[in-house]
Motif scaffolding. Structure first.
Motif, PDB file in Angstrom:
ATOM      1  N   SER A   2       0.850  -1.214  -0.026  1.00  0.00           N
ATOM      2  CA  SER A   2       0.033  -0.073  -0.104  1.00  0.00           C
ATOM      3  C   SER A   2       0.812   1.181  -0.028  1.00  0.00           C
ATOM      4  O   SER A   2       0.315   2.310  -0.422  1.00  0.00           O
ATOM      5  CB  SER A   2      -0.886  -0.111   1.392  1.00  0.00           C
ATOM      6  N   THR A   3       2.007   1.227   0.669  1.00  0.00           N
ATOM      7  CA  THR A   3       2.962   2.306   0.478  1.00  0.00           C
ATOM      8  C   THR A   3       3.402   2.826  -0.866  1.00  0.00           C
ATOM      9  O   THR A   3       3.249   3.924  -1.178  1.00  0.00           O
ATOM     10  CB  THR A   3       4.246   2.006   1.515  1.00  0.00           C
ATOM     11  N   PRO A   6      -1.157   3.380  -3.140  1.00  0.00           N
ATOM     12  CA  PRO A   6      -2.200   3.741  -2.436  1.00  0.00           C
ATOM     13  C   PRO A   6      -3.677   3.203  -2.916  1.00  0.00           C
ATOM     14  O   PRO A   6      -4.323   2.823  -2.099  1.00  0.00           O
ATOM     15  CB  PRO A   6      -2.298   5.198  -2.615  1.00  0.00           C
ATOM     16  N   ALA A   9      -4.771   0.274  -1.131  1.00  0.00           N
ATOM     17  CA  ALA A   9      -5.264   0.320   0.055  1.00  0.00           C
ATOM     18  C   ALA A   9      -6.855   0.177   0.046  1.00  0.00           C
ATOM     19  O   ALA A   9      -7.567  -0.419   0.794  1.00  0.00           O
ATOM     20  CB  ALA A   9      -4.787   1.510   0.851  1.00  0.00           C
ATOM     21  N   VAL A  39      -4.949   5.480   3.308  1.00  0.00           N
ATOM     22  CA  VAL A  39      -4.057   6.389   2.481  1.00  0.00           C
ATOM     23  C   VAL A  39      -3.436   7.592   3.122  1.00  0.00           C
ATOM     24  O   VAL A  39      -2.371   8.198   2.644  1.00  0.00           O
ATOM     25  CB  VAL A  39      -4.893   6.804   1.093  1.00  0.00           C
ATOM     26  N   VAL A  42      -0.465   6.444   4.701  1.00  0.00           N
ATOM     27  CA  VAL A  42       0.549   5.871   3.759  1.00  0.00           C
ATOM     28  C   VAL A  42       1.435   7.068   3.131  1.00  0.00           C
ATOM     29  O   VAL A  42       2.475   7.372   2.990  1.00  0.00           O
ATOM     30  CB  VAL A  42       0.026   5.085   2.547  1.00  0.00           C
ATOM     31  N   ALA A 112      -7.795  10.391  -0.930  1.00  0.00           N
ATOM     32  CA  ALA A 112      -6.745   9.746  -1.873  1.00  0.00           C
ATOM     33  C   ALA A 112      -6.042  10.287  -2.850  1.00  0.00           C
ATOM     34  O   ALA A 112      -5.156   9.983  -3.172  1.00  0.00           O
ATOM     35  CB  ALA A 112      -7.707   8.474  -2.580  1.00  0.00           C
ATOM     36  N   ALA A 115      -3.219  12.089  -1.361  1.00  0.00           N
ATOM     37  CA  ALA A 115      -2.014  10.920  -0.908  1.00  0.00           C
ATOM     38  C   ALA A 115      -1.371  10.452  -2.161  1.00  0.00           C
ATOM     39  O   ALA A 115      -0.318  10.511  -2.414  1.00  0.00           O
ATOM     40  CB  ALA A 115      -2.639   9.715  -0.204  1.00  0.00           C
ATOM     41  N   GLU A 116      -2.226  10.350  -3.296  1.00  0.00           N
ATOM     42  CA  GLU A 116      -1.554   9.724  -4.724  1.00  0.00           C
ATOM     43  C   GLU A 116      -0.559  11.078  -4.997  1.00  0.00           C
ATOM     44  O   GLU A 116       0.537  10.417  -5.605  1.00  0.00           O
ATOM     45  CB  GLU A 116      -2.715   9.273  -5.609  1.00  0.00           C
ATOM     46  N   ASN A 148      -0.935   1.359 -10.493  1.00  0.00           N
ATOM     47  CA  ASN A 148      -1.511   1.344  -9.148  1.00  0.00           C
ATOM     48  C   ASN A 148      -3.085   1.154  -9.253  1.00  0.00           C
ATOM     49  O   ASN A 148      -3.621   0.645  -8.341  1.00  0.00           O
ATOM     50  CB  ASN A 148      -1.353   2.845  -8.794  1.00  0.00           C
TER      51      ASN A 148
END
Length: 200
Positions: A2-3, A6, A9, A39, A42, A112, A115-116, A148
């Motif tokens: 997941s790291t 994302p 996750a 996320v 992450v 999300a 995070a992405e 991803n």
């Protein structure tokens, strides 16, 4: 996993929720909220270990935020067009079809996006750009960003790779401001979340 990815996750969170629902058990946390929290963690981990400095610098000119808004509004329809060309029929965007509805789902897709963008454009692209020419780094980053989304099918990989190129270019051309692709991606996800969904 997941790291690095994302969206995985998302897959893992919703797979667990589906198992719990099928078994008649629930641990009380909504899958979309769990996804948003996963996320976010992450992205926080990625920032903590990242060698990139100035992750949240402002764009070189304010107009880049307007370009980001325009890109975010266009991106979902661009992805629909890719699906239409590839399959010769209009298909829903798979990721947003699986997301829930309501305020928590909106929060989940916005988190999300943040995070992405921090992982792929804010960290991965600058690090890779030190090893290869910038446009090669844009291509590699976009393909990995597309992969991803493999859980959602090969069409999603193609769609996300191409929109990933756009997000990378916004990042580079705005003076390496991750806030610009974050804005574009958040608007894209919000628009896609609000679009009508296929009836089950």
């Amino acid at each position: 996993m997941s790291t690095a990815f994302p969206a995985q996750a998302f897959r893992l969170t919703f797979a667990q929720a589906a198992r719990e629902q099928a078994g008649g058990t629930s641990r009380g946390i909504r899958p979309d909220l769990g996804f948003a929290l996963a996320v976010l963690m992450v992205a926080g981990l990625a920032i903590a270990v990242s060698p990139v400095e100035g992750l949240f610098r402002l764009a070189i000119e304010p107009r880049w935020y307007l370009y980001a808004a325009a890109a975010g509004l266009i991106a979902p329809f661009f992805e629909y067009l890719i699906g239409l060309i590839a399959l010769r029929k209009l298909v829903p965007l798979r990721l947003h079809e699986r997301a829930g509805t309501g305020a928590v789902a909106v929060l989940a897709v916005l988190v999300a996006a943040i995070a992405e963008e921090m992982v792929f454009r804010g960290i991965f692209l600058p690090v890779l750009s030190e090893l290869v020419p910038v446009m090669v780094a844009v291509g590699i980053t976009s393909v990995i960003y597309g992969l991803n989304h493999l859980y959602f099918g090969w069409l999603a990989v193609v769609q996300k790779t191409l929109t990933g190129v756009g997000f990378c270019l916004l990042f580079v051309w705005s003076g390496y401001s991750v806030l610009v692709p974050i804005a574009a991606h958040a608007i894209q996800n919000l628009v896609a979340q609000l679009l009508p969904r296929r009836k089950p």
